[in-house]
Each structure stands twice: as structure tokens, then as C-alpha cells.
Design a protein around this motif. Structure first.
Motif, PDB file in Angstrom:
ATOM      1  N   ILE A   1       0.830  -1.203   0.000  1.00  0.00           N
ATOM      2  CA  ILE A   1       0.000   0.000   0.000  1.00  0.00           C
ATOM      3  C   ILE A   1       0.861   1.247   0.000  1.00  0.00           C
ATOM      4  O   ILE A   1       0.578   2.217  -0.700  1.00  0.00           O
ATOM      5  CB  ILE A   1      -0.969  -0.014   1.197  1.00  0.00           C
ATOM      6  CG1 ILE A   1      -1.947  -1.187   1.026  1.00  0.00           C
ATOM      7  CG2 ILE A   1      -1.709   1.312   1.322  1.00  0.00           C
ATOM      8  CD1 ILE A   1      -2.810  -1.458   2.227  1.00  0.00           C
TER       9      ILE A   1
ATOM     10  N   LEU B   1       3.396  -0.514   4.755  1.00  0.00           N
ATOM     11  CA  LEU B   1       2.088  -1.102   4.989  1.00  0.00           C
ATOM     12  C   LEU B   1       1.746  -1.963   3.785  1.00  0.00           C
ATOM     13  O   LEU B   1       1.852  -1.500   2.644  1.00  0.00           O
ATOM     14  CB  LEU B   1       1.032  -0.002   5.170  1.00  0.00           C
ATOM     15  CG  LEU B   1      -0.437  -0.446   5.210  1.00  0.00           C
ATOM     16  CD1 LEU B   1      -0.722  -1.323   6.427  1.00  0.00           C
ATOM     17  CD2 LEU B   1      -1.343   0.784   5.211  1.00  0.00           C
TER      18      LEU B   1
ATOM     19  N   THR C   1      -0.789  -5.606   2.348  1.00  0.00           N
ATOM     20  CA  THR C   1      -1.818  -6.607   2.602  1.00  0.00           C
ATOM     21  C   THR C   1      -1.253  -7.979   2.276  1.00  0.00           C
ATOM     22  O   THR C   1      -0.327  -8.116   1.482  1.00  0.00           O
ATOM     23  CB  THR C   1      -3.080  -6.377   1.742  1.00  0.00           C
ATOM     24  OG1 THR C   1      -2.753  -6.522   0.366  1.00  0.00           O
ATOM     25  CG2 THR C   1      -3.674  -5.001   2.009  1.00  0.00           C
TER      26      THR C   1
ATOM     27  N   TYR D   1      -3.583  -7.069   7.049  1.00  0.00           N
ATOM     28  CA  TYR D   1      -2.659  -5.971   6.806  1.00  0.00           C
ATOM     29  C   TYR D   1      -1.521  -6.093   7.798  1.00  0.00           C
ATOM     30  O   TYR D   1      -1.733  -6.466   8.948  1.00  0.00           O
ATOM     31  CB  TYR D   1      -3.335  -4.618   7.071  1.00  0.00           C
ATOM     32  CG  TYR D   1      -4.508  -4.324   6.191  1.00  0.00           C
ATOM     33  CD1 TYR D   1      -4.360  -3.512   5.082  1.00  0.00           C
ATOM     34  CD2 TYR D   1      -5.774  -4.835   6.486  1.00  0.00           C
ATOM     35  CE1 TYR D   1      -5.446  -3.214   4.279  1.00  0.00           C
ATOM     36  CE2 TYR D   1      -6.856  -4.548   5.680  1.00  0.00           C
ATOM     37  CZ  TYR D   1      -6.691  -3.739   4.579  1.00  0.00           C
ATOM     38  OH  TYR D   1      -7.766  -3.449   3.784  1.00  0.00           O
ATOM     39  N   ASP D   2      -0.323  -5.762   7.376  1.00  0.00           N
ATOM     40  CA  ASP D   2       0.812  -5.684   8.285  1.00  0.00           C
ATOM     41  C   ASP D   2       1.494  -4.341   8.109  1.00  0.00           C
ATOM     42  O   ASP D   2       1.636  -3.849   6.984  1.00  0.00           O
ATOM     43  CB  ASP D   2       1.845  -6.780   8.003  1.00  0.00           C
ATOM     44  CG  ASP D   2       1.459  -8.131   8.584  1.00  0.00           C
ATOM     45  OD1 ASP D   2       0.337  -8.271   9.112  1.00  0.00           O
ATOM     46  OD2 ASP D   2       2.289  -9.050   8.506  1.00  0.00           O
TER      47      ASP D   2
ATOM     48  N   GLY E   1      -7.998  -9.265   8.371  1.00  0.00           N
ATOM     49  CA  GLY E   1      -8.987  -8.577   7.552  1.00  0.00           C
ATOM     50  C   GLY E   1     -10.394  -8.984   7.863  1.00  0.00           C
ATOM     51  O   GLY E   1     -10.761  -9.756   8.627  1.00  0.00           O
TER      52      GLY E   1
END
Length: 115
Positions: A71, A79, A81, A97-98, A115
Motif C-alpha cells: 500500500i 504497509l 496486505t 494488513y501488516d 482482515g
């Protein structure tokens, strides 16, 4: 570099052999790394993370993690997914998400969200 490091991080989660996983962890995460997600308040260091991954894999069966989307990244933080699903499938059974922080060309902190 960030894409490669995140890819290697996901490789850690997919590695079933504990010794091989430990080598990956040492290459990808700092010695004092911290991991947290909704199931873990904070795992400190390589051994705690490797042990938790081994336990999680018992529940995953043949499922594997793949990178969703990077992202964004700036300074020492990214960031992205991820998806958890059957190999080769486009239908994940779980997503999340991390947020990762970097230090010395390795990951120093991971904060995961389901999620």
C-alpha cells in the motif's frame, strides 16, 4: 528492496522446516524484533516468533501466505496486505494488513491486523 524484504518475511510464514525457518528469520528480522497481532500481544526475538509460526502452521494445513498489495512505504515503515489461501488459488480464506518497521536493512517490528 522493500518488496524483496516483505517477500522474504512471508517466506518465513510459509517455511515448514523449523531449521530453515530460523535461518530465514535471522536474515530478515533484527535480533531484537517484535511481532504482534490480534493473537499475540508481543513476541520478542527470533525464537518466540518461530515457535508461534510453527504452532500456527499446524492450523493452516497446506495454506500459504502471499503478498496482496504494498500500500505504501516511507522512511523506515511499510504497509502491505497479505492473503492466506491454497497454493495457486485466487480465493483466500483469510486476509490482513501488516505494518513493518525497518532497521539496518531488516525488519525490526511487525504489527499485524486480520482482515
Amino acid at each position: 528492496m522493500i518488496d524483496d524484504l516483505i517477500g522474504k518475511y512471508l517466506d518465513i510464514w510459509n517455511e515448514r522446516d523449523a531449521a530453515a525457518r530460523d535461518l530465514l528469520i535471522k536474515a530478515v528480522l533484527t535480533d531484537d524484533s517484535v511481532y504482534s497481532d490480534p493473537d499475540y500481544a508481543g513476541l520478542h526475538g527470533h525464537a518466540e516468533l518461530s515457535e508461534a509460526i510453527g504452532r500456527a502452521q499446524e492450523n493452516f494445513g497446506d495454506l500459504v501466505f502471499t503478498l496482496g498489495t504494498l500500500i505504501g512505504a516511507h522512511h523506515d515503515t511499510a504497509l502491505f496486505t497479505w492473503r492466506l489461501g491454497a497454493p495457486g488459488s485466487d480465493a483466500p480464506v483469510a486476509t490482513g494488513y501488516d505494518v513493518v518497521e525497518f532497521a539496518d536493512d531488516r525488519i525490526s517490528r511487525v504489527v499485524g491486523f486480520f482482515g
